[in-house]
Motif scaffolding. Structure first.
Motif, PDB file in Angstrom:
ATOM      1  N   MET A  10      37.681   6.673  15.642  1.00  0.00           N
ATOM      2  CA  MET A  10      37.164   6.640  16.983  1.00  0.00           C
ATOM      3  C   MET A  10      36.080   5.583  17.125  1.00  0.00           C
ATOM      4  SD  MET A  10      35.764   9.736  19.213  1.00  0.00           S
ATOM      5  CE  MET A  10      34.638   9.455  20.520  1.00  0.00           C
ATOM      6  N   LEU A  11      35.275   5.424  16.084  1.00  0.00           N
ATOM      7  CA  LEU A  11      34.203   4.434  16.129  1.00  0.00           C
ATOM      8  C   LEU A  11      34.764   3.022  16.176  1.00  0.00           C
ATOM      9  CD1 LEU A  11      31.120   4.534  16.103  1.00  0.00           C
ATOM     10  CD2 LEU A  11      31.190   4.226  13.652  1.00  0.00           C
ATOM     11  N   PHE A  12      35.886   2.815  15.510  1.00  0.00           N
ATOM     12  CA  PHE A  12      36.539   1.515  15.528  1.00  0.00           C
ATOM     13  C   PHE A  12      37.046   1.182  16.929  1.00  0.00           C
ATOM     14  CE2 PHE A  12      40.226  -1.272  14.745  1.00  0.00           C
ATOM     15  CZ  PHE A  12      39.553  -2.320  14.141  1.00  0.00           C
ATOM     16  N   GLY A  13      37.592   2.170  17.615  1.00  0.00           N
ATOM     17  CA  GLY A  13      38.077   1.973  18.976  1.00  0.00           C
ATOM     18  C   GLY A  13      36.940   1.665  19.939  1.00  0.00           C
ATOM     19  N   LEU A  14      35.810   2.361  19.774  1.00  0.00           N
ATOM     20  CA  LEU A  14      34.654   2.082  20.620  1.00  0.00           C
ATOM     21  C   LEU A  14      34.119   0.677  20.399  1.00  0.00           C
ATOM     22  CD1 LEU A  14      32.615   5.392  20.467  1.00  0.00           C
ATOM     23  CD2 LEU A  14      33.688   4.369  22.464  1.00  0.00           C
ATOM     24  N   SER A  15      34.103   0.233  19.147  1.00  0.00           N
ATOM     25  CA  SER A  15      33.586  -1.108  18.871  1.00  0.00           C
ATOM     26  C   SER A  15      34.519  -2.171  19.442  1.00  0.00           C
ATOM     27  CB  SER A  15      33.394  -1.314  17.371  1.00  0.00           C
ATOM     28  OG  SER A  15      34.637  -1.256  16.697  1.00  0.00           O
ATOM     29  N   LEU A  16      35.827  -1.963  19.329  1.00  0.00           N
ATOM     30  CA  LEU A  16      36.772  -2.918  19.920  1.00  0.00           C
ATOM     31  C   LEU A  16      36.668  -2.933  21.433  1.00  0.00           C
ATOM     32  CD1 LEU A  16      40.034  -2.599  17.821  1.00  0.00           C
ATOM     33  CD2 LEU A  16      38.388  -4.450  17.864  1.00  0.00           C
ATOM     34  N   PHE A  17      36.475  -1.779  22.042  1.00  0.00           N
ATOM     35  CA  PHE A  17      36.316  -1.713  23.492  1.00  0.00           C
ATOM     36  C   PHE A  17      35.061  -2.450  23.936  1.00  0.00           C
ATOM     37  CE2 PHE A  17      34.656   0.474  27.265  1.00  0.00           C
ATOM     38  CZ  PHE A  17      35.683   0.206  28.138  1.00  0.00           C
ATOM     39  N   ALA A  18      33.966  -2.273  23.216  1.00  0.00           N
ATOM     40  CA  ALA A  18      32.720  -2.958  23.582  1.00  0.00           C
ATOM     41  C   ALA A  18      32.855  -4.466  23.397  1.00  0.00           C
ATOM     42  CB  ALA A  18      31.559  -2.416  22.751  1.00  0.00           C
ATOM     43  N   LEU A  19      33.486  -4.896  22.320  1.00  0.00           N
ATOM     44  CA  LEU A  19      33.680  -6.334  22.096  1.00  0.00           C
ATOM     45  C   LEU A  19      34.558  -6.957  23.174  1.00  0.00           C
ATOM     46  CD1 LEU A  19      34.164  -6.626  18.242  1.00  0.00           C
ATOM     47  CD2 LEU A  19      32.390  -7.673  19.611  1.00  0.00           C
ATOM     48  N   CYS A  20      35.670  -6.320  23.473  1.00  0.00           N
ATOM     49  CA  CYS A  20      36.591  -6.875  24.471  1.00  0.00           C
ATOM     50  C   CYS A  20      35.974  -6.902  25.856  1.00  0.00           C
ATOM     51  CB  CYS A  20      37.883  -6.077  24.491  1.00  0.00           C
ATOM     52  SG  CYS A  20      38.862  -6.281  23.001  1.00  0.00           S
ATOM     53  N   SER A  21      35.271  -5.843  26.232  1.00  0.00           N
ATOM     54  CA  SER A  21      34.654  -5.841  27.555  1.00  0.00           C
ATOM     55  C   SER A  21      33.505  -6.839  27.628  1.00  0.00           C
ATOM     56  CB  SER A  21      34.185  -4.439  27.930  1.00  0.00           C
ATOM     57  OG  SER A  21      33.280  -3.947  26.981  1.00  0.00           O
ATOM     58  N   GLY A  22      32.787  -7.052  26.532  1.00  0.00           N
ATOM     59  CA  GLY A  22      31.747  -8.077  26.519  1.00  0.00           C
ATOM     60  C   GLY A  22      32.315  -9.469  26.663  1.00  0.00           C
ATOM     61  N   ILE A  23      33.425  -9.727  26.021  1.00  0.00           N
ATOM     62  CA  ILE A  23      34.069 -11.042  26.134  1.00  0.00           C
ATOM     63  C   ILE A  23      34.590 -11.254  27.549  1.00  0.00           C
ATOM     64  CG2 ILE A  23      36.055 -12.386  25.358  1.00  0.00           C
ATOM     65  CD1 ILE A  23      35.562 -11.168  22.563  1.00  0.00           C
ATOM     66  N   MET A  24      35.180 -10.219  28.135  1.00  0.00           N
ATOM     67  CA  MET A  24      35.688 -10.351  29.499  1.00  0.00           C
ATOM     68  C   MET A  24      34.557 -10.573  30.503  1.00  0.00           C
ATOM     69  SD  MET A  24      38.885 -10.401  29.324  1.00  0.00           S
ATOM     70  CE  MET A  24      39.235 -10.340  31.055  1.00  0.00           C
ATOM     71  N   LEU A  25      33.423  -9.912  30.294  1.00  0.00           N
ATOM     72  CA  LEU A  25      32.284 -10.139  31.177  1.00  0.00           C
ATOM     73  C   LEU A  25      31.705 -11.535  31.005  1.00  0.00           C
ATOM     74  CD1 LEU A  25      30.244  -6.834  31.268  1.00  0.00           C
ATOM     75  CD2 LEU A  25      31.266  -8.040  33.162  1.00  0.00           C
ATOM     76  N   ALA A  26      31.716 -12.059  29.790  1.00  0.00           N
ATOM     77  CA  ALA A  26      31.227 -13.419  29.568  1.00  0.00           C
ATOM     78  C   ALA A  26      32.137 -14.434  30.257  1.00  0.00           C
ATOM     79  CB  ALA A  26      31.149 -13.707  28.073  1.00  0.00           C
ATOM     80  N   ILE A  27      33.434 -14.202  30.235  1.00  0.00           N
ATOM     81  CA  ILE A  27      34.364 -15.093  30.933  1.00  0.00           C
ATOM     82  C   ILE A  27      34.154 -14.992  32.446  1.00  0.00           C
ATOM     83  CG2 ILE A  27      36.810 -15.456  31.443  1.00  0.00           C
ATOM     84  CD1 ILE A  27      37.372 -14.653  28.525  1.00  0.00           C
TER      85      ILE A  27
END
Length: 53
Positions: A1-18
């Motif tokens: 579950m922690l791995f999924g949360l970290s991937l979600f945070a990374l992907c949403s951070g990248i999308m917000l940066a774009i």
């Protein structure tokens, strides 16, 4: 579950940066939020990695 949360945070951070590149008015707010999401995603990934050993 922690791995999924970290991937979600990374992907949403990248999308917000774009998205911050496209919107010059809210650029500072979006860059700050994207940076904090990326850092928290990396932090969660770093704390979750010892669980896989």
């Amino acid at each position: 579950m922690l791995f999924g949360l970290s991937l979600f945070a990374l992907c949403s951070g990248i999308m917000l940066a774009i998205e911050a590149m496209r919107r010059p008015i809210a650029r500072g707010v979006l860059e700050g939020l994207a940076g904090s999401l990326i850092v928290s995603g990396l932090g969660l990934l770093g704390t979750g990695l010892p669980m896989f050993n």
